[in-house]
Design an enzyme around this catalytic site. Structure first.
Site, mmCIF file in Angstrom:
data_model
loop_
_atom_site.group_PDB
_atom_site.id
_atom_site.type_symbol
_atom_site.label_atom_id
_atom_site.label_comp_id
_atom_site.label_asym_id
_atom_site.label_seq_id
_atom_site.Cartn_x
_atom_site.Cartn_y
_atom_site.Cartn_z
ATOM 1 N N HIS A 97 3.386 8.233 -2.135
ATOM 2 C CA HIS A 97 2.840 8.098 -0.789
ATOM 3 C C HIS A 97 3.911 7.913 0.292
ATOM 4 C CE1 HIS A 97 -0.993 6.566 1.417
ATOM 5 N NE2 HIS A 97 -0.302 7.413 2.134
ATOM 6 N N PHE A 125 -5.188 -6.072 2.075
ATOM 7 C CA PHE A 125 -5.694 -4.702 1.983
ATOM 8 C C PHE A 125 -6.065 -4.296 0.547
ATOM 9 C CE2 PHE A 125 -5.500 -0.061 2.929
ATOM 10 C CZ PHE A 125 -6.398 -0.092 3.977
ATOM 11 N N GLU A 175 -12.582 9.878 -1.828
ATOM 12 C CA GLU A 175 -12.748 8.483 -1.438
ATOM 13 C C GLU A 175 -13.658 8.440 -0.214
ATOM 14 O OE1 GLU A 175 -8.910 6.510 -1.015
ATOM 15 O OE2 GLU A 175 -8.140 7.576 -2.763
ATOM 16 N N TYR A 176 -14.520 7.453 -0.190
ATOM 17 C CA TYR A 176 -15.313 7.205 1.016
ATOM 18 C C TYR A 176 -15.870 5.795 0.908
ATOM 19 C CZ TYR A 176 -19.919 8.020 -1.307
ATOM 20 O OH TYR A 176 -21.033 7.945 -2.102
ATOM 21 N N HIS A 228 -15.108 2.770 2.237
ATOM 22 C CA HIS A 228 -14.099 1.748 1.933
ATOM 23 C C HIS A 228 -14.756 0.364 1.849
ATOM 24 C CE1 HIS A 228 -10.151 -0.325 2.682
ATOM 25 N NE2 HIS A 228 -9.800 0.642 1.850
ATOM 26 N N ASP A 249 -1.456 2.349 -4.087
ATOM 27 C CA ASP A 249 -1.861 1.174 -3.321
ATOM 28 C C ASP A 249 -2.416 0.131 -4.302
ATOM 29 O OD1 ASP A 249 -3.035 -0.676 -1.682
ATOM 30 O OD2 ASP A 249 -4.435 0.720 -0.732
ATOM 31 N N GLU A 280 -2.358 11.175 -2.837
ATOM 32 C CA GLU A 280 -1.529 10.938 -1.654
ATOM 33 C C GLU A 280 -0.059 11.249 -1.874
ATOM 34 O OE1 GLU A 280 -4.169 7.941 0.928
ATOM 35 O OE2 GLU A 280 -2.919 6.942 -0.547
ATOM 36 N N GLU A 286 1.753 9.375 -7.450
ATOM 37 C CA GLU A 286 1.545 9.090 -6.027
ATOM 38 C C GLU A 286 2.893 8.732 -5.425
ATOM 39 O OE1 GLU A 286 -1.724 6.715 -4.539
ATOM 40 O OE2 GLU A 286 -0.658 6.354 -2.648
ATOM 41 N N ASN A 319 0.856 -1.189 0.000
ATOM 42 C CA ASN A 319 0.000 0.000 0.000
ATOM 43 C C ASN A 319 0.891 1.238 0.000
ATOM 44 O OD1 ASN A 319 -1.717 2.091 0.657
ATOM 45 N ND2 ASN A 319 -2.427 1.235 2.577
HETATM 46 C C1 GAL Z 1 -6.618 5.771 0.254
HETATM 47 C C2 GAL Z 1 -5.793 5.703 -0.989
HETATM 48 C C3 GAL Z 1 -6.165 4.529 -1.842
HETATM 49 C C4 GAL Z 1 -6.225 3.299 -1.003
HETATM 50 C C5 GAL Z 1 -7.194 3.492 0.108
HETATM 51 C C6 GAL Z 1 -7.240 2.327 1.036
HETATM 52 O O1 GAL Z 1 -6.003 6.524 1.209
HETATM 53 O O2 GAL Z 1 -5.893 6.849 -1.759
HETATM 54 O O3 GAL Z 1 -5.224 4.421 -2.870
HETATM 55 O O4 GAL Z 1 -4.970 3.096 -0.458
HETATM 56 O O5 GAL Z 1 -6.802 4.569 0.883
HETATM 57 O O6 GAL Z 1 -7.661 1.177 0.434
HETATM 58 MG MG MG Z 2 -1.679 5.427 -1.152
#
Ligand code: GAL
Ligand code: MG
Length: 1000
Positions: free
Chosen positions: A427, A599, A538-539, A541, A171, A468, A425, A73
């Site tokens: 990260h 994950f 993002e929301y 999950h 990720d 990220e 990215e 990730n």
């Molecule tokens: C976010 C990210 C995604 C993925 C997700 C978790 O923070 O942008 O790429 O990592 O979390 O699955």
């Molecule tokens: Mg990431």
């Protein structure tokens, strides 16, 4: 020009590459297929004599050649710091020869390598041609001078790890190799190098305009001319390519420079060209202003008063044909571009398309394929987009890089709003690389080449600067480039608002947080500093059995200003199956030294593309029509609302059926009023349906919404949603006949004994942890009390022939004691009645469930239940569930989440029957959450992959008086407080009828 070891150089983006552009040249030679291949341990290693073959496109990590995928990730798979590249650096050498087509002898020939991970070096016939970094954009090279007639040898060297890998720390799986198409194309020595189509739509005048800028390159003669037609109508004819004097960029010319002598003013001619299917003809006269620009640059502007606008709901496109004519009037080249007329704007804090505030019913979408890694055919893309359309999803964030080019052709055609994201990215080094000037060229290069490639797609309504990567000057540089090059679309970048939702204006026009709570959305919407639209990047999950409370988000979004939706994380479970045995793998399954386990299994679709049950909820919450008033239901009337933004509901067919205890009655067609977007209207239910509604046993009205006509993404009759109006919430009777020779038989610790039970009805307060339950903060609370290990002690059994009262205690590993008193009564008809009383002490702050578990002997194959269904649902994910009588195979009830966990629940159940050679019925005096399946909690808890679960013939049944919601805490908020289960007294009654003859 070449650079030694470009993979080591952070400043390297490419050498000898052609400028990115948006033109598709048709005269192609496809180079996909089997290539000679060898994998070297390092880029410096000499090429050996041994070649194997490999499929292009397709990651080499999925083709069994010794280098396997790695899933991480955040963590880079090798040691930094940037720009350090590990010495062990798998390097693929791809070799193939091709015949130069005879007709290309005097042509300019260009090589297009769709995507190579991560640094590409190109040589032809021993000539070094160029290099490129950036794994998700095509690199093009002019091969003309290096080619010879007849056979030519092409060598593509792909170095897996590079200084640029630090910018590709998304990720997802790390692969290696060429993952998109490779082809050659030919042009004349004068050719159309690029095309920029700004197809605007003015909702106030309901008219469109097209500004088309054509870049002609190569040898320019005074006689070269451009001719432009839109949907068969000529809007620009005889536009000379080269002018005597240079002018400033034509696109920027103010209208007052519109000098007839210089620019020419043409009225339209209707040319009546045949149109490609699905494209609209344009009937009306047009005016075009022609702006020949600096050498090679031509701009044509046309007003198109009668175009129909493009939106995701009405994806109307027109075909633009550009002909390049030579001095002798022959057509040298024709380029076809499909355009959609639409305007994106941010006004008063709202993101508008054609003047309307839109909803972003979005998903984040990676390029994923279980067999190839991330190489997808057009058919794969069509299937994927069709699934999204059929679930009322209207928006896609291309997480976290520009997709393969065909994808955007299809999103234009199918109708999606796309947030196109740059392949950036970093990260693991988010704090530094965004300000590291060595990486500045790459930031701008990746953003600019995305824009240059994708600028003509109507579906792309926003550019994203990546994911990220912190926030720094490299972002502002990329943002500046995009804003200047394409003022028609807003910018999106989460990093810019990550610390402060009111900051970051230079890099984002949209406030795009990750994983906020619904409450945080409301606070933003009401904050006095709020100026920008909020669309969650993002929301929700979607990891495992997840997506609780999607409805709570949408209640907030629909009721507050500034909130316009978001992108669910994410579409795919990234489970890989290189050998096609159906055993999907996740991180660690390839022996990776560093990995992030399961994950990557966090999507709404299983790796094979089958939707998770959560997709039903998604579909429902994003549905095109809602029921807003049921007051007059029993008089046969309902008020419906068109939930769309642009389209009426004329393309939908609506039917209704009455659900009763006995099942669902006949479906009857509803005559729908014409409802404009947002409009409400009353529908009259069919007379027969109204009559059924007031009949006995009615529990709900189900309203089916289906497509009425064939579309590219669904055949007519495809279900898009089912709404329900509950008339009477539940039933308490159960459909079971009395059993013969009943006895009340207990063992010496007060547990029921019966030939059909392998495990007696016992208290159960645990569930196989979902991925959300295992998230750091939830895990602490749920596990602290040691609920996963409880010991039962029977204190007392008081009984007669027909009654027994059993007092027991359940001691948790954490030292808390749950009291359980069970009173069992044998009724006259042989049915057992259970009165349960459970006391959960304050010491146990939270628990996953309170209920009864039992296990039946082998032989039960079907389950019939009355409650919420037919698909899996939980207390905070049941908006789409329908109350009714459902029937399924026991084996269909569990949901095969790749990492085993609690699954298969159904809520609001008032009775269920299990059938096989015998019948067992359970009926409840209060609605229960149930599950029926083959595996025990311990089976689910102790296996890492669904395909490792033991196959059992017994049937495990859970009936819970209280069951914790799902939430989305693996990344994001925990279950909302109202869906948690806490201490207290739980009392309920239920009936168990064991072993009757199966009813018909
Ligand atoms: C976010 C990210 C995604 C993925 C997700 C978790 O923070 O942008 O790429 O990592 O979390 O699955
Ligand atoms: Mg990431």
């Amino acid at each position: 020009m070449t650079v030694a070891s470009p993979w080591l150089i952070p400043e390297h983006v490419g050498t000898g590459r052609l400028r990115a552009h948006a033109v598709d040249h048709d005269d192609r030679l496809n180079l996909n297929g089997r290539w000679d291949f060898q994998l070297l341990p390092t880029p410096e290693s000499p090429i050996g004599a041994e070649w194997t073959t490999l499929t292009v496109p397709g990651a080499w990590t999925m083709q069994g050649i010794g280098d396997t995928p790695i899933y991480t990730n955040v963590t880079m798979p090798f040691d930094g710091p940037p720009p350090r590249v590990p010495p062990a650096n798998p390097t693929g050498v791809y070799r193939r020869s091709f015949e130069l087509p005879a007709q290309w002898a005097s042509h300019r020939v260009v090589l297009n390598v769709g995507a190579a991970e991560s640094t590409l070096l190109v040589s032809v016939n021993g000539h070094r041609i160029g290099t490129s970094s950036g794994s998700r954009l095509a690199a093009e090279f002019d091969l003309t001078g290096a080619l010879r007639p007849g056979p030519n040898e092409l060598i593509l060297t792909v170095v897996k790890w590079s200084a640029a890998s630090y910018l590709e720390d998304q990720d997802q799986w790390w692969h290696g190799g060429i993952t998109r198409d490779v082809y050659l194309y030919a042009t004349g020595d004068t050719y159309i190098a690029d095309l920029t189509a700004v197809a605007d739509y003015d909702a106030d005048t309901a008219g469109g305009s097209l500004e088309l800028t054509v870049q002609v390159d190569g040898r320019l003669d005074p006689g070269h001319r451009i001719e432009v037609r839109v949907a068969g109508t000529t809007v620009g004819a005889e536009v000379p390519v080269r002018q005597a004097r240079e002018l400033p960029s034509a696109a920027g010319l103010p209208p007052e420079l519109d000098d007839v002598d210089l620019f020419g003013l043409h009225s339209a001619t209707i040319a009546g060209q045949p149109m490609a299917p699905g494209l609209r003809p344009l009937a009306d006269a047009l005016l075009a202003r022609l702006f020949p620009g600096p050498a090679g640059l031509v701009t044509v502007r046309a007003e198109l008063p009668d175009v129909r606008p493009w939106t995701a709901e009405t994806p109307v496109r027109y075909e633009v044909v550009v002909n390049l004519r030579g001095p002798d009037d022959t057509i040298i080249e024709t380029v076809t571009q499909r355009v959609g007329f639409r305007r994106v704007a941010i006004s008063d804090g709202n993101l508008l398309v054609n003047g309307q505030r839109i909803w972003i019913h979005g998903v984040n979408r990676h390029e994923f394929h279980p067999r190839t890694g991330r190489t997808l055919t057009r058919a794969d893309l069509e299937r994927e987009l069709a699934v999204l359309k059929r679930h009322n999803i209207n928006a896609i964030r291309t997480a976290h890089y520009p997709p393969q080019p065909e994808f955007l052709d299809l999103t234009d055609e199918y109708g999606f709003y796309v947030f196109d994201e740059a392949d950036i990215e970093c990260h693991d080094y988010a704090a530094t690389l965004c300000g590291d000037a060595r990486y500045l060229p790459a930031f701008v290069d990746r953003a600019a080449r995305m824009v240059l490639r994708d600028k003509n797609h109507p579906s792309v309504i926003a550019w994203s600067l990546g994911n990220e990567s912190g926030y720094g000057p490299n972002h502002d540089a990329a943002a500046g480039w995009i804003r200047s090059a394409d003022p028609t679309r807003p910018l999106h970048y989460e990093g810019a608002i990550a610390r402060d939702w009111h900051a970051g204006h230079s890099a984002t026009d949209i406030v795009c947080p990750m994983y906020p709570t619904p409450e945080a959305l409301r606070i933003y919407a009401r904050h006095p500093h709020t100026r920008r639209p909020l669309i969650m990047s993002e929301y929700q999950h979607a990891m495992g059995n997840s997506n609780g409370s999607l409805d709570a988000y949408w209640e907030a979004i629909r009721s507050e200003p500034y909130l316009q939706g978001g992108f669910i994380w994410e579409l795919w479970d990234h489970g890989l199956d290189p050998d096609g045995d159906g055993r999907y793998r996740y991180g660690g399954d390839f022996g990776e030294a560093v990995h992030d386990g399961e994950f990557c299994i966090d999507g709404l679709l299983f790796p094979d593309g089958t939707p998770h049950p959560a997709m039903r909820e998604v579909r429902h919450i994003f549905g095109p029509l809602s029921v807003t008033d049921t007051t007059d239901l029993l008089d046969g009337r309902l008020t419906l609302r068109n939930e769309r933004t642009f389209a009426d509901l004329g393309d939908l067919a609506v039917t209704v059926a009455v659900a009763t205890e006995a099942g669902t009655g006949p479906e009857r067609t509803v005559a729908m009023p014409a409802l404009a977007p947002g409009e409400k209207g009353v529908v009259e239910l069919p007379t027969a349906t109204s009559a059924d509604l007031i009949g006995a046993g009615t529990v709900a009205l189900h309203l089916y919404v289906r497509t009425a006509t064939d579309t590219v993404w669904a055949a007519a009759g495809t279900e898009l949603d089912v709404r329900q109006v509950v008339v009477r919430p539940q039933q308490t009777s159960y459909p079971a006949a009395p059993s013969a020779n009943p006895v009340l038989d207990l063992d010496d610790v007060g547990l029921l004994r019966h030939p059909l039970l392998t495990t007696p009805p016992k208290l159960c307060v645990w569930r196989a942890p979902t991925d959300n339950d295992l998230s750091r903060f939830v895990r602490g609370r749920l596990l602290r009390t040691g609920l996963d290990t409880v010991t039962r002690t029977c204190d007392q059994v008081a009984r007669t022939d027909t009654t027994a009262t059993i007092a027991a205690r359940y001691l948790t590993a954490g030292g808390a004691e749950i009291g359980h008193t069970q009173r069992i009564t044998l009724l006259d008809d042989g049915v057992l009645r259970f009165d349960e009383l459970v006391t959960v002490p304050e010491k146990i702050a939270e628990l996953p469930r309170v209920g009864i578990e039992l296990q039946l002997t082998p032989g039960f194959e079907r389950v019939i239940w009355f409650g919420d269904g037919p698909h899996e649902n939980y207390p905070d994910r049941r908006a789409a569930a329908l109350l009714g009588r459902w029937d399924a195979a026991v084996d269909e009830m569990p949901v095969p989440y790749l990492r085993p966990q609690e699954n298969g629940g159904r809520g609001s159940v008032s009775w269920l029957c299990l059938r096989g050679a015998h019948q067992v019925a359970l009926a409840f005096d209060q609605p229960m959450q149930i599950s029926v399946g083959r595996n025990t909690i311990e089976d689910l808890r102790s296996h890492r992959h669904v395909w490792e679960l033991p196959h059992r013939e017994t049937t495990v049944v859970h009936c819970d008086i209280a069951h914790r919601g799902l939430g989305s805490a693996s990344v994001g908020p925990d279950v909302l407080p109202e869906f948690r289960v806490g201490p207290g007294i739980f009392a309920w009654r239920w009936h168990l009828a064991l072993g009757q003859e199966a009813l018909s």
